[in-house]
Design a protein around this motif. Structure first.
Motif, mmCIF file in Angstrom:
data_model
loop_
_atom_site.group_PDB
_atom_site.id
_atom_site.type_symbol
_atom_site.label_atom_id
_atom_site.label_comp_id
_atom_site.label_asym_id
_atom_site.label_seq_id
_atom_site.Cartn_x
_atom_site.Cartn_y
_atom_site.Cartn_z
ATOM 1 N N TYR A 190 0.781 -1.059 0.010
ATOM 2 C CA TYR A 190 0.045 0.108 0.065
ATOM 3 C C TYR A 190 0.762 1.166 -0.098
ATOM 4 O O TYR A 190 1.501 1.350 0.878
ATOM 5 C CB TYR A 190 -1.029 0.096 1.174
ATOM 6 N N ILE A 191 1.009 1.993 -0.919
ATOM 7 C CA ILE A 191 1.970 3.000 -1.420
ATOM 8 C C ILE A 191 1.308 4.428 -1.419
ATOM 9 O O ILE A 191 0.236 4.746 -2.164
ATOM 10 C CB ILE A 191 2.669 2.719 -2.652
ATOM 11 N N ALA A 192 1.641 5.262 -0.709
ATOM 12 C CA ALA A 192 1.207 6.753 -0.679
ATOM 13 C C ALA A 192 2.429 7.627 -1.731
ATOM 14 O O ALA A 192 3.568 7.289 -1.649
ATOM 15 C CB ALA A 192 1.454 7.306 0.643
ATOM 16 N N VAL A 193 1.733 7.890 -2.766
ATOM 17 C CA VAL A 193 2.697 8.675 -3.751
ATOM 18 C C VAL A 193 2.350 10.275 -3.521
ATOM 19 O O VAL A 193 1.317 10.671 -3.155
ATOM 20 C CB VAL A 193 2.287 8.253 -5.225
ATOM 21 N N LEU A 194 3.393 10.783 -3.943
ATOM 22 C CA LEU A 194 3.369 12.479 -3.973
ATOM 23 C C LEU A 194 2.357 13.061 -4.684
ATOM 24 O O LEU A 194 2.172 12.636 -6.149
ATOM 25 C CB LEU A 194 4.762 12.993 -4.416
ATOM 26 N N GLY A 195 1.241 13.854 -4.285
ATOM 27 C CA GLY A 195 0.324 14.346 -4.797
ATOM 28 C C GLY A 195 -0.764 13.350 -5.588
ATOM 29 O O GLY A 195 -1.628 13.735 -6.226
ATOM 30 N N GLY A 196 -0.773 12.007 -4.940
ATOM 31 C CA GLY A 196 -1.782 10.950 -5.313
ATOM 32 C C GLY A 196 -3.157 11.378 -4.793
ATOM 33 O O GLY A 196 -3.143 10.724 -3.549
ATOM 34 N N SER A 249 0.853 9.788 4.801
ATOM 35 C CA SER A 249 1.501 8.843 5.487
ATOM 36 C C SER A 249 0.807 7.637 5.427
ATOM 37 O O SER A 249 -0.509 7.967 5.542
ATOM 38 C CB SER A 249 2.255 9.157 6.628
ATOM 39 N N VAL A 250 1.120 6.523 5.659
ATOM 40 C CA VAL A 250 0.274 5.451 6.044
ATOM 41 C C VAL A 250 1.086 4.478 7.027
ATOM 42 O O VAL A 250 2.262 4.681 7.158
ATOM 43 C CB VAL A 250 -0.025 4.576 4.594
ATOM 44 N N ALA A 251 0.288 3.720 7.693
ATOM 45 C CA ALA A 251 0.695 2.969 9.065
ATOM 46 C C ALA A 251 -0.139 1.664 9.315
ATOM 47 O O ALA A 251 -1.340 1.792 8.660
ATOM 48 C CB ALA A 251 0.771 3.601 10.352
ATOM 49 N N VAL A 252 0.331 0.663 9.540
ATOM 50 C CA VAL A 252 -0.741 -0.315 9.841
ATOM 51 C C VAL A 252 -0.421 -0.765 11.390
ATOM 52 O O VAL A 252 0.445 -0.832 11.935
ATOM 53 C CB VAL A 252 -0.241 -1.701 8.897
ATOM 54 N N LEU A 308 -1.654 17.069 10.094
ATOM 55 C CA LEU A 308 -1.141 15.923 10.459
ATOM 56 C C LEU A 308 -0.303 15.181 9.453
ATOM 57 O O LEU A 308 -1.016 15.059 8.540
ATOM 58 C CB LEU A 308 -2.198 15.068 11.163
ATOM 59 N N ILE A 309 0.643 14.918 9.674
ATOM 60 C CA ILE A 309 1.593 14.535 8.547
ATOM 61 C C ILE A 309 2.129 13.050 8.469
ATOM 62 O O ILE A 309 2.666 12.641 7.572
ATOM 63 C CB ILE A 309 2.839 15.703 8.233
ATOM 64 N N ASP A 310 2.113 12.623 9.879
ATOM 65 C CA ASP A 310 2.685 11.137 10.094
ATOM 66 C C ASP A 310 1.977 10.657 11.266
ATOM 67 O O ASP A 310 1.316 11.407 12.154
ATOM 68 C CB ASP A 310 4.167 11.072 10.240
ATOM 69 N N ILE A 311 1.727 9.181 11.420
ATOM 70 C CA ILE A 311 1.328 8.599 12.321
ATOM 71 C C ILE A 311 1.799 7.262 12.771
ATOM 72 O O ILE A 311 2.441 6.649 11.731
ATOM 73 C CB ILE A 311 -0.249 8.275 11.833
ATOM 74 N N ALA A 312 1.552 6.815 13.938
ATOM 75 C CA ALA A 312 2.206 5.600 14.385
ATOM 76 C C ALA A 312 1.176 5.083 15.246
ATOM 77 O O ALA A 312 0.522 5.646 15.941
ATOM 78 C CB ALA A 312 3.555 5.699 15.133
ATOM 79 N N ILE A 313 1.121 3.754 15.309
ATOM 80 C CA ILE A 313 0.013 2.811 16.024
ATOM 81 C C ILE A 313 0.974 1.899 17.124
ATOM 82 O O ILE A 313 1.810 1.098 16.515
ATOM 83 C CB ILE A 313 -0.570 2.023 15.244
ATOM 84 N N ASP A 314 0.710 2.050 18.484
ATOM 85 C CA ASP A 314 1.514 1.501 19.282
ATOM 86 C C ASP A 314 0.780 -0.069 19.758
ATOM 87 O O ASP A 314 -0.326 -0.191 19.048
ATOM 88 C CB ASP A 314 1.831 2.135 20.377
ATOM 89 N N SER A 315 1.239 -0.752 20.513
ATOM 90 C CA SER A 315 0.533 -2.262 20.734
ATOM 91 C C SER A 315 -0.798 -2.097 21.384
ATOM 92 O O SER A 315 -1.431 -2.947 21.266
ATOM 93 C CB SER A 315 1.532 -2.973 21.545
ATOM 94 N N ASN A 316 -0.961 -0.868 22.205
ATOM 95 C CA ASN A 316 -2.433 -0.649 22.610
ATOM 96 C C ASN A 316 -3.409 -0.125 21.631
ATOM 97 O O ASN A 316 -4.533 -0.102 21.999
ATOM 98 C CB ASN A 316 -2.134 0.195 23.708
ATOM 99 N N GLY A 317 -2.862 -0.099 20.481
ATOM 100 C CA GLY A 317 -3.745 0.528 19.408
ATOM 101 C C GLY A 317 -3.876 1.909 19.470
ATOM 102 O O GLY A 317 -4.596 2.951 18.730
ATOM 103 N N ASN A 318 -3.046 2.885 20.245
ATOM 104 C CA ASN A 318 -3.078 4.371 20.464
ATOM 105 C C ASN A 318 -2.401 4.906 19.165
ATOM 106 O O ASN A 318 -1.489 4.277 18.569
ATOM 107 C CB ASN A 318 -2.314 4.674 21.789
#
Length: 713
Positions: A190-196, A249-252, A308-318
């Motif tokens: 799953y890819i985020a592209v510039l201006g996509g 950005s994208v995270a899982v 909001l430009i970036d995101i992270a998901i921890d083990s608690n789902g936060n």
């Protein structure tokens, strides 16, 4: 001796209280920033630090010098764009300016550099901006400058590359400039592209195009809607196309759910999205991006929306997200509820532990500590979860899992440390509700401003009350009805009953004018006509009705049941409410009179004044009973409350319409035109009033400055 003993006790008490008061200050002094949360009303709540900065690395990075074996040379990060932490807690940085990937250990110790040579099988990197490591330790790099994704094994050996897929379902204008990516457990990219603006590009493990996933909605402003309505097709076609925001950005997470962030000057909602299998946003009802009102005042270029430009998901789902507008770090739980936000701009001249000049990326390790990447300074900072933050996480995790009884002990400890922390109050409320302690739950839900929880709890209390008292209530109602019927029959022919029926009606003019409002309820058009031609109304009766209407408004603001009252009763300013009520009502009277006097109206100012006062009768008759009834209803009966509230406003609006039609002798069409023109006039007067107030404020400030200048000299 007794006097000395008393003095010692007082001195000891004073020192104890002073030490207790200084505890929060010492806690805040550990970090160079304030940590905040917000309650349900959006009011700022100060908290202990959720994370404390523990270390900084990357700035003084040294690597072996190939020209001088046994020595090292400085090789700091340059314009890094992304950070990723694998399941071993190894930290990978996309060092964009140096065209490489840098790997650090869990505590920031340098491990290696991954920078293939130009003549290697996969070639060298060119401004890589994204990095991802799978559970098998395969390394995926968004090699932005080369317009490809590179896959490597755990030793850094080239496996394959993914370039722009050849598919008829992809538009020819689509540019493949990958910036961020994630890989799911099936090997799909799953890819985020510039201006996509089409969304995430989904590729299968072989690099074949699958779909665009999780695209954003196009944001249309009221001006865009007006242009679309009024412009001819050719003229509208020349307008700049409105496109959805591009995913930044994208995270899982550990369950395979994908999260995206979207930033842009027109993007104010759905900046964070948690995507379902179909690519739909599961957090659509939530708003993200926090800001302190004090920072809004000093924002460059005026008020700026969080980005909001970036995101992270921890083990608690936060979810931890970076805001590039204010350099805030925002943290939300798995349901999108705010836990904390902290940090802010740092000194422009020095690097300070805990402060970020330009945070660009974030990720969480297995201990739920955070690694933040500063793109401007080329450093990474480790933020360790504090004791307070750990207690909040433990309690909130149990609450989200539905284990309310187990979470109670943890929430009480959090509330002991911070009595105003809203998630703790609501966590205890849910625990009390689950245990059947509805009285305590009701108080806690109200304290935490949770209207839905309050309503559900009140429903249970009401149900228990009816179950316990139904027989008594039913018996009393039946007895009252029977007694009333017997009383009616027994007193029907008595002398005092005949005298009451034949009593003389009051001829007092003021009383007659007030009683006229009851006639108007049945015959509104005739009633308004009588106000003018039969003098059934006057200034005094109109003022009395205005006062009663204001009292009804106050009752609705202060005494509407908590389930339906979204206003904080403690923050209602009765004087401000009176001024707003009077300004709106009198502004409408003036606007309507001016339009009517120009537009063939026959009513005098007195008629308009009195008529608009009498038009508020439905507001009085429904408003106060509605406030009373709302205290015994729950959100399960929301339709009843909504029907009565809408009836209040519709009936009042009809009374105003009939008032204009009757007093000005208009047809229905002329009345509609009068109403529209009166609304436009009212808006013009409102704008004029705001301009005058603004100029008056500036003039006052100017006079004050001149006075201060003269006085000081």
């Amino acid at each position: 001796m007794k006097l000395r003993s008393s003095r010692r006790v007082l001195t000891l008490l004073f020192l104890t209280l002073t030490a207790a008061a200084l505890v929060p200050l010492s806690a805040y002094a550990e970090v160079p920033y304030w940590t905040n949360s917000k309650d349900k009303q959006g009011r700022l709540v100060w908290t202990q630090p959720a994370y404390t900065p523990e270390g900084m690395f990357g700035k003084d990075l040294t690597i072996p010098d190939p020209d001088n074996p046994g020595t090292a040379k400085s090789s700091p990060l340059q314009n890094p764009k992304d950070v990723f932490i694998d399941k071993r807690d190894h930290i990978f940085v996309a060092d964009t300016g140096n065209n490489r990937i840098v790997e650090f250990g869990p505590e920031g110790a340098f491990i290696r550099i991954i920078a293939p040579e130009r003549d290697s099988p996969g070639g060298s990197f060119n401004k890589p901006e994204g990095v991802f490591v799978t559970d098998d330790f395969d390394l995926y790099v968004a090699d932005t400058g080369n317009k490809r994704i590179v896959r490597m094994d755990k030793d850094g050996n080239y496996i394959r590359e993914y370039k722009r897929p050849d598919s008829k379902y992809m538009p020819e204008s689509f540019k493949f400039d990958p910036t961020r990516l994630v890989v799911d457990k099936r090997g799909f990219l799953y890819i985020a592209v510039l201006g996509g603006y089409q969304g995430l590009l989904q590729l299968d493990p072989q690099g074949n195009f699958q779909s665009f996933y999780g695209a954003n909605k196009t944001v249309f402003s009221p001006l865009d809607a007006m242009k679309r309505l009024l412009y001819p097709k050719k003229m509208y076609a020349n307008e700049i196309s409105k496109l959805p925001g591009a995913i930044r950005s994208v995270a899982v997470d550990h369950d395979g759910f994908l999260y995206t962030t979207t930033a842009g000057k027109d993007i104010k909602s759905e900046q964070i999205k948690k995507l379902s299998i179909k690519g739909l946003n599961m957090l659509e009802s939530k708003t993200f991006g926090e800001v302190r009102q004090s920072d809004l005042k000093f924002a460059a270029g005026g008020s700026v929306a969080p980005q909001l430009i970036d995101i992270a998901i921890d083990s608690n789902g936060n979810m931890t997200a970076i805001d590039s507008s204010y350099n805030y770090i925002n943290q939300y739980d798995a349901n999108g509820n705010l836990l904390f936000f902290w940090a802010g701009p740092s000194s422009p001249n020095t690097i300070q532990l805990g402060s970020m000049k330009n945070p660009v990326a974030v990720d969480a390790n297995s201990r739920n500590d955070l690694i933040l990447l500063d793109g401007q300074e080329g450093v990474l900072q480790l933020f360790r979860l504090s004791e307070f933050g750990d207690k909040v996480n433990a309690a909130n995790k149990l609450t989200l899992q539905g284990r309310y009884e187990e979470s109670e002990r943890h929430w009480r400890e959090v509330l002991r440390l911070n009595a105003n922390y809203s998630p703790a109050i609501l966590g205890l409320a849910k625990a009390a509700y689950k245990q059947g302690n509805y009285k305590e739950a009701l108080e806690l839900f109200k304290r935490g401003d949770d209207h839905k929880g309050y309503s559900d709890t009140f429903w249970q209390i009401r149900l228990q009350w009816f179950q316990s008292h139904f027989s008594v209530v039913a018996t009393c109602m039946a007895a009252a009805i029977i007694s009333l019927l017997l009383f009616e029959r027994a007193t029907r022919r008595t002398a005092w009953r005949q005298a009451w029926n034949n009593r003389t009606r009051s001829n007092n003019e003021f009383v007659v004018k007030l009683k006229h409002m009851f006639y108007m309820l049945k015959h509104p058009i005739d009633g308004f006509t009588a106000l003018r031609y039969e003098h059934k109304g006057g200034y005094r009766s109109a003022v009395i009705l205005l006062i009663i209407a204001y009292a009804a408004l106050v009752v609705m603001k202060l005494f509407t049941g908590f389930s339906f009252n979204m206003d904080d009763a403690n923050s209602v300013n009765l004087l401000s409410l009176l001024l707003q009520y009077g300004a709106v009502w009198f502004g409408w009277v003036v606007s309507n009179y001016l339009v009517s006097s120009i537009y063939r109206g026959e009513g005098r100012f007195k008629d308009v004044f009195v008529g608009n006062a009498y038009a508020l009768i439905p507001f009085i008759l429904i408003g106060i009973p509605l406030a009373a009834v709302s205290n015994v209803l729950t959100m399960s009966e929301q339709t009843i409350y909504d029907f009565m509230e809408k009836a209040l406003y519709v009936w009042t609006g009809l009374m105003v319409f009939w008032k204009i039609q009757s007093l000005q002798n208009y047809s229905v069409g002329e009345t509609i035109i009068n109403v529209l023109l009166s609304l436009l006039t009212f808006l013009a007067l409102a704008v004029l009033a705001l301009v005058v107030l603004g100029l008056s404020s500036d003039l006052k400030d100017f006079i004050h400055e001149v006075y201060q200048e003269v006085r000081l000299r």
